[in-house]
Design a protein around this motif. Sequence first.
Motif, short mmCIF file in Angstrom:
data_model
loop_
_atom_site.label_atom_id
_atom_site.label_comp_id
_atom_site.label_asym_id
_atom_site.label_seq_id
_atom_site.Cartn_x
_atom_site.Cartn_y
_atom_site.Cartn_z
N THR A 130 0.85 -1.18 0.00
CA THR A 130 0.00 0.00 0.00
C THR A 130 0.89 1.24 0.00
O THR A 130 1.78 1.38 0.83
CB THR A 130 -0.90 0.01 1.25
OG1 THR A 130 -1.58 -1.24 1.33
CG2 THR A 130 -1.92 1.12 1.15
N LEU A 131 0.65 2.13 -0.95
CA LEU A 131 1.47 3.32 -1.10
C LEU A 131 0.67 4.56 -0.69
O LEU A 131 -0.54 4.62 -0.85
CB LEU A 131 1.94 3.48 -2.54
CG LEU A 131 2.83 2.35 -3.07
CD1 LEU A 131 3.16 2.58 -4.52
CD2 LEU A 131 4.11 2.24 -2.26
N ALA A 132 1.38 5.54 -0.16
CA ALA A 132 0.79 6.82 0.21
C ALA A 132 1.57 7.93 -0.49
O ALA A 132 2.72 7.74 -0.89
CB ALA A 132 0.87 7.02 1.72
N ALA A 190 5.87 12.47 -3.72
CA ALA A 190 6.33 11.16 -4.18
C ALA A 190 5.58 10.06 -3.44
O ALA A 190 5.05 10.26 -2.35
CB ALA A 190 7.83 11.02 -3.93
N LEU A 191 5.53 8.88 -4.05
CA LEU A 191 4.88 7.74 -3.40
C LEU A 191 5.86 7.04 -2.46
O LEU A 191 7.03 6.87 -2.79
CB LEU A 191 4.38 6.75 -4.46
CG LEU A 191 3.25 7.23 -5.35
CD1 LEU A 191 2.90 6.18 -6.36
CD2 LEU A 191 2.03 7.57 -4.52
N HIS A 192 5.36 6.67 -1.28
CA HIS A 192 6.16 5.92 -0.32
C HIS A 192 5.26 4.94 0.40
O HIS A 192 4.04 5.04 0.34
CB HIS A 192 6.85 6.87 0.69
CG HIS A 192 5.89 7.61 1.57
ND1 HIS A 192 5.47 7.12 2.78
CD2 HIS A 192 5.24 8.79 1.41
CE1 HIS A 192 4.62 7.97 3.33
NE2 HIS A 192 4.46 9.00 2.51
N ARG A 193 5.85 3.97 1.08
CA ARG A 193 5.08 2.98 1.82
C ARG A 193 4.49 3.61 3.07
O ARG A 193 5.08 4.52 3.66
CB ARG A 193 5.98 1.81 2.22
CG ARG A 193 6.44 1.00 1.03
CD ARG A 193 7.39 -0.10 1.44
NE ARG A 193 6.70 -1.03 2.34
CZ ARG A 193 7.32 -1.99 3.00
NH1 ARG A 193 8.62 -2.15 2.89
NH2 ARG A 193 6.64 -2.79 3.79
N TYR A 194 3.31 3.13 3.46
CA TYR A 194 2.68 3.60 4.68
C TYR A 194 3.59 3.35 5.88
O TYR A 194 4.26 2.31 5.95
CB TYR A 194 1.34 2.88 4.93
CG TYR A 194 0.15 3.56 4.30
CD1 TYR A 194 -0.16 4.88 4.57
CD2 TYR A 194 -0.67 2.87 3.43
CE1 TYR A 194 -1.25 5.49 4.00
CE2 TYR A 194 -1.77 3.47 2.84
CZ TYR A 194 -2.05 4.78 3.14
OH TYR A 194 -3.13 5.40 2.58
N HIS A 195 3.64 4.29 6.82
CA HIS A 195 4.42 4.19 8.05
C HIS A 195 5.92 4.09 7.78
O HIS A 195 6.66 3.56 8.61
CB HIS A 195 3.97 3.00 8.92
CG HIS A 195 2.51 2.99 9.18
ND1 HIS A 195 1.89 3.89 10.01
CD2 HIS A 195 1.52 2.18 8.71
CE1 HIS A 195 0.59 3.63 10.05
NE2 HIS A 195 0.34 2.62 9.26
N HIS A 196 6.37 4.60 6.64
CA HIS A 196 7.79 4.62 6.31
C HIS A 196 8.19 6.04 5.91
O HIS A 196 7.38 6.81 5.42
CB HIS A 196 8.10 3.66 5.16
CG HIS A 196 8.10 2.23 5.56
ND1 HIS A 196 6.96 1.54 5.86
CD2 HIS A 196 9.13 1.36 5.75
CE1 HIS A 196 7.28 0.29 6.19
NE2 HIS A 196 8.58 0.16 6.14
N ARG A 224 5.36 12.02 8.36
CA ARG A 224 4.24 12.65 9.08
C ARG A 224 4.46 14.15 9.27
O ARG A 224 4.24 14.71 10.34
CB ARG A 224 4.00 11.97 10.41
CG ARG A 224 3.53 10.53 10.24
CD ARG A 224 3.20 9.91 11.55
NE ARG A 224 2.15 10.67 12.22
CZ ARG A 224 1.11 10.14 12.82
NH1 ARG A 224 0.98 8.86 12.84
NH2 ARG A 224 0.21 10.89 13.41
N GLY A 225 4.95 14.81 8.23
CA GLY A 225 5.12 16.26 8.26
C GLY A 225 6.38 16.76 8.93
O GLY A 225 6.56 17.96 9.07
N GLN A 226 7.27 15.87 9.33
CA GLN A 226 8.51 16.28 9.98
C GLN A 226 9.70 15.75 9.22
O GLN A 226 9.66 14.65 8.67
CB GLN A 226 8.58 15.75 11.42
CG GLN A 226 7.52 16.32 12.33
CD GLN A 226 7.64 15.75 13.73
OE1 GLN A 226 8.55 14.98 14.03
NE2 GLN A 226 6.72 16.12 14.60
N GLN A 227 10.78 16.53 9.20
CA GLN A 227 12.03 16.11 8.58
C GLN A 227 12.74 15.18 9.56
O GLN A 227 13.16 15.59 10.63
CB GLN A 227 12.90 17.33 8.27
CG GLN A 227 14.22 17.00 7.60
CD GLN A 227 14.06 16.79 6.11
OE1 GLN A 227 13.13 17.29 5.52
NE2 GLN A 227 14.95 16.05 5.53
#
Length: 59
Positions: free
Chosen positions: A26-28, A35-41, A50-53
């Motif tokens: 599942t991609l978010a 860009a697309l990345h995996r959930y919780h990664h 989650r909005g933080q560097q």
Amino acid sequence: MAHPKRKTSKARKNKRRAHQSLKDVTLAECSNCGALHRYHHVCMECGHYRGQQVVFKSE
């Protein structure tokens, strides 16, 4: 020791293993770069989670 009386058929063996297949990933979409990345990664493109560097990428 347990000993099978009959050979396990290919159909019976494959029915037992039917649920062991791999699932789709599942991609978010990254809120920072899109860009697309995996959930919780962490996003591998920009290092945000989650909005933080969280990972500082050297360019």
